[in-house]
Design an enzyme around this catalytic site. Structure first.
Site, PDB file in Angstrom:
ATOM      1  N   ASP A  38      30.622  27.999  14.988  1.00 39.33           N
ATOM      2  CA  ASP A  38      31.741  27.418  15.747  1.00 39.33           C
ATOM      3  C   ASP A  38      32.094  28.236  16.998  1.00 39.33           C
ATOM      4  O   ASP A  38      32.459  29.406  16.895  1.00 39.33           O
ATOM      5  CB  ASP A  38      33.001  27.323  14.878  1.00 39.33           C
ATOM      6  CG  ASP A  38      32.816  26.457  13.631  1.00 39.33           C
ATOM      7  OD1 ASP A  38      31.755  26.548  12.997  1.00 39.33           O
ATOM      8  OD2 ASP A  38      33.749  25.715  13.296  1.00 39.33           O
TER       9      ASP A  38
ATOM     10  N   ASN B  50      35.703  18.598  11.688  1.00 32.61           N
ATOM     11  CA  ASN B  50      37.022  17.976  11.509  1.00 32.61           C
ATOM     12  C   ASN B  50      37.898  18.011  12.770  1.00 32.61           C
ATOM     13  O   ASN B  50      38.730  17.131  12.964  1.00 32.61           O
ATOM     14  CB  ASN B  50      37.766  18.640  10.345  1.00 32.61           C
ATOM     15  CG  ASN B  50      37.821  20.153  10.453  1.00 32.61           C
ATOM     16  OD1 ASN B  50      36.808  20.811  10.690  1.00 32.61           O
ATOM     17  ND2 ASN B  50      38.996  20.723  10.276  1.00 32.61           N
ATOM     18  N   HIS B  51      37.712  19.017  13.646  1.00 30.97           N
ATOM     19  CA  HIS B  51      38.588  19.117  14.823  1.00 30.97           C
ATOM     20  C   HIS B  51      38.085  18.325  16.031  1.00 30.97           C
ATOM     21  O   HIS B  51      38.730  18.339  17.087  1.00 30.97           O
ATOM     22  CB  HIS B  51      38.773  20.580  15.221  1.00 30.97           C
ATOM     23  CG  HIS B  51      39.589  21.348  14.227  1.00 30.97           C
ATOM     24  ND1 HIS B  51      40.820  20.911  13.794  1.00 30.97           N
ATOM     25  CD2 HIS B  51      39.351  22.502  13.552  1.00 30.97           C
ATOM     26  CE1 HIS B  51      41.302  21.772  12.912  1.00 30.97           C
ATOM     27  NE2 HIS B  51      40.428  22.749  12.736  1.00 30.97           N
TER      28      HIS B  51
ATOM     29  N   HIS C  10      34.075  29.976   9.923  1.00 30.52           N
ATOM     30  CA  HIS C  10      34.094  30.974  11.001  1.00 30.52           C
ATOM     31  C   HIS C  10      33.706  32.373  10.514  1.00 30.52           C
ATOM     32  O   HIS C  10      33.841  33.346  11.259  1.00 30.52           O
ATOM     33  CB  HIS C  10      35.452  31.050  11.712  1.00 30.52           C
ATOM     34  CG  HIS C  10      35.819  29.804  12.462  1.00 30.52           C
ATOM     35  ND1 HIS C  10      36.667  29.803  13.532  1.00 30.52           N
ATOM     36  CD2 HIS C  10      35.431  28.514  12.284  1.00 30.52           C
ATOM     37  CE1 HIS C  10      36.813  28.565  13.988  1.00 30.52           C
ATOM     38  NE2 HIS C  10      36.066  27.767  13.233  1.00 30.52           N
TER      39      HIS C  10
HETATM   40 FE   FE2 Z   1      35.826  25.527  13.367  1.00 28.59          FE
HETATM   41 FE   FE2 Z   2      36.173  22.875  11.122  1.00 26.39          FE
END
Ligand code: FE2
Ligand code: FE2
Length: 258
Positions: free
Chosen positions: A10, A67-68, A175
């Site tokens: 990420d 998801n974001h 993360h």
């Molecule tokens: Fe993330």
């Molecule tokens: Fe995520």
């Protein structure tokens, strides 16, 4: 012939984009295919079309997400029109695509984005969705899956589920890079989580004092990106193109002073 793939965890906000720029400036030429999860690349949460283009221009071939990805409305149309940015396959009736096929200098490759359901939104079953896709697509070439999930058990189960079907199953979302990079059944490269590209001195990319305040006092506070040194987290995956099998997987870490 071997396909050399870089998969970055990420990317978090401007610091993450900066770290990726610094890393690719030096290392772009080492790879035939570069994939990165960009769900947090804008402000630490979500992705804008502008930042998606910037990352693509750095030399990333495919951006995956999670998801974001739904934070900025502008990305909905962008997902429909840009096949190099994908969202998790198992979202019901969502804009964009959950997979993409890219041309690398050596072969075509199929990249799939999936999202877990344990401690996350109860979207469609990632196992059934990917199973249906692989049965219907009839793709012959390297297949790499970004499994964006919280629970290590669900990630491990996906690795097992896709063993001998995917060349690599690579986790994102927590993360935190895990220490379990390995090849399952002498075929499928696997890691529970590739980690994060962003501020090193932080909690998952965010300012640590603010996160602590949230944990200590349980009152709502606005998250802020952290400052300071930058880190790159990812994995390097080598795939034998005669068998589509992963022959090597290793973690990548790099720190930049700023
Ligand atoms: Fe993330
Ligand atoms: Fe995520």
């Amino acid at each position: 012939m071997t396909l050399n793939v870089l998969f970055l965890g990420d990317i978090v906000g401007r610091p993450g984009r900066r770290a990726v720029a610094l890393f690719l400036e030096q290392n772009r030429e080492d790879f035939d295919l570069i994939i990165a999860n960009a769900e947090n690349a804008s402000g630490g949460l979500g992705l804008t079309p502008k930042n998606a283009r910037q990352l693509k221009n750095l030399g990333i071939d495919v951006l995956t997400s999670g998801n974001h990805i739904w934070k900025y409305r502008e990305i909905y149309d962008f997902l429909d029109t840009h096949t190099w940015l994908i969202r998790p396959l198992n979202y019901p009736n969502a804009p964009g695509q959950g997979y993409t096929i890219v041309n690398t200098p050596k072969s075509r490759a199929l990249i799939i984005s999936l999202q877990g359901r344990t401690y996350m939104e109860p979207i469609d079953c990632p196992f059934q969705c990917v199973d249906n896709l692989l049965k219907n697509l009839d793709f012959n070439g390297p297949i790499l899956v970004d499994f964006h999930a919280e629970a290590s058990s669900e990630k491990r189960a996906m690795g097992v589920f896709l063993t001998k079907r995917a060349s690599a199953v690579l986790g994102t979302h927590t993360h935190i890079q895990t220490n379990d990079a390995q090849i399952l059944d002498d075929f499928t490269g696997y890691i529970a989580d590739a980690g994060m590209c962003g501020p090193k001195d932080s909690v998952l990319g965010m300012n640590k004092e603010i996160v602590l305040e949230r944990f200590l006092f349980k009152r709502p506070v606005k998250f802020k990106l952290a400052d300071g040194p930058l880190q790159i987290n990812g994995v390097r995956v080598k795939i034998d193109l005669s068998s589509n099998r992963c022959v090597d997987i290793s973690t990548v870490q790099r720190i930049f002073s700023k």
